[in-house]
Design an enzyme around this catalytic site. Structure first.
Site: not given
Ligand SMILES: *Cc1c(COP(=O)(O)O)cnc(C)c1O
Length: 400
Positions: A129, A214, A243
């Site tokens: 994701f 990521d 985050k």
């Molecule tokens: C939450 C998340 C995203 C996206 O972040 P947003 O702040 O919602 O745009 C991308 N990669 C990972 C692994 C995530 O947990």
């Protein structure tokens, strides 16, 4: 009254009025133990005095100037992030998706300026994701997120989770690198093995490819390391974070080595809000706490204790839970029951958790969670098991 919001979320019918540490309170004062932390966002819990002070101080001075001018807080954030990571250069964003977008563009531009504009594709892993923009859903590769939004954004291909041979076989003349979360969050707290990450780094080096990580969810202390890739002793070329770095304020960043990031020269990228004084004041305040020498070791210790207790919970409730997954304070419980039922039961037991793929519930407490709160979480989770078993969990209200 019908809501005027896009019906994109299956929201639980609870609203919170205030938060304090690991606790959220509804209007009537009912406390909920928050092991969701806004999906790993509220890294220092709610209402952390140092963050509140930083935000209020900055709010009294200056909110926003745009990137037409120097922003000292943004420069300081970049100095500090590069000091403690592999990276030399930082682009500050407002979200994880934007940090990913910057990562995609950086990977592509790097090859383009080095005479290989054809190398623009990233190989990703099933269950990933990376956000909800058109490029990010294409990178994530999930049909249900892609459906109805036209052709996939080119440049992303997927191989099975943890399959090194498939990853190698997927390399072609257009490949720029590999993209992965060291621990898949939404995918169900799936941890890439240390040996896999090391081999993937080696493979990338042999082929002159980039590793793009990521760490939007698993970074900033979640694993007990500042960043999850440190567990494998590898470094990426590009990394997206968000985050936890904002502790609840919307901020993210794309980090890169000097070699790779230097291609993003004047005019190649931009953001109106990215790294504004307000956001970077808070992110710096988060770093003040996370970079305290005792902070990360305490997360490791709490993570081990929580994990052991969850393992016991699984044993005692083997009809409900199958296994514990994860590292530090990014943990998952694979359920034998339906995840929406378990989430509803958890809410009834006054503990908040997050659903994920592979029939997993995620436990993402604030990194500041206490051992006593961990014990209370276990009591509430076992209560939730009893609720699921008795079948009176309020399934109708279940969110995601
Ligand atoms: C939450 C998340 C995203 C996206 O972040 P947003 O702040 O919602 O745009 C991308 N990669 C990972 C692994 C995530 O947990």
């Amino acid at each position: 009254m019908d809501s005027h919001l896009y019906p994109t979320y299956a929201r639980a019918d609870i609203e919170f009025e205030r938060g304090d540490g690991s606790w959220l309170y509804t209007g009537d004062g009912t406390p909920y133990l928050d092991f969701a932390a806004g999906i790993a966002v509220c890294s220092l819990g709610h209402n952390h005095p140092h963050l509140v002070e930083a935000l209020k101080d900055q709010a009294d001075k200056l909110w926003h100037t745009s990137n037409m001018f120097r922003i000292p807080g943004q420069e300081r954030l970049a100095d500090r992030l590069t000091e403690v990571t592999f990276a030399d250069l930082v682009f500050v964003t407002n979200s994880g998706t934007e940090a990913m977008e910057c990562a995609f563009k950086t990977a592509r531009k790097y090859f383009a300026v080095n005479g290989h504009p054809e190398k623009f594709k990233l190989i990703t892993f099933e269950g990933a994701f990376h956000g909800r923009s058109l490029a990010a859903i294409s990178a994530g590769g999930r049909d249900n997120y892609l459906d109805g939004f036209g052709e996939r954004t080119p440049g992303f291909s997927q191989v099975p989770f943890g399959d090194l041979e498939a990853a190698e076989a997927a390399i072609d003349d257009e490949t720029a690198g590999f993209l992965l979360e060291p621990i898949q969050g939404e995918g169900g707290i799936r941890v890439f093995e240390v040996s896999f990450l090391r081999k993937l780094r080696k493979l990338a080096d042999e082929h002159g490819l980039l590793i793009v990580l990521d760490e939007v969810q698993c970074g900033v202390g979640r694993t007990g390391q500042l960043f999850a890739h440190e567990l494998a002793g590898i470094t990426p070329d590009i990394m997206a974070i968000a985050k936890g770095i904002g502790g609840g304020f919307p901020v993210g960043a794309c980090l890169a080595t000097k070699e790779v990031g230097a291609c993003m020269v004047k005019g190649t990228h931009g953001s109106t809000y990215g790294g504004n004084p307000l956001a970077t004041a808070v992110a710096n305040a988060v770093l003040d706490v996370v970079l305290e020498p005792d902070f990360l070791p305490a997360i490791r210790e709490k993570g081990i204790k929580l994990r052991q207790k969850l393992a016991r919970l699984c044993d005692e409730n083997s009809d409900i839970f199958e296994e514990v997954r994860g590292e530090g304070l990014i943990l998952g419980l694979k359920c034998r029951c339906e995840v929406p039922d378990m989430m509803a039961a958890c809410r009834e037991a006054k503990i908040l958790v997050v659903g994920a793929g592979e029939n997993v519930i995620r436990l993402l407490p604030p990194l500041t969670v206490s051992e006593d709160e961990i014990d209370q979480a276990l009591e509430r989770l076992s209560e939730a098991c009893a609720i699921v078993r008795s079948g009176h969990g309020d399934v109708a209200k279940s969110g995601t």
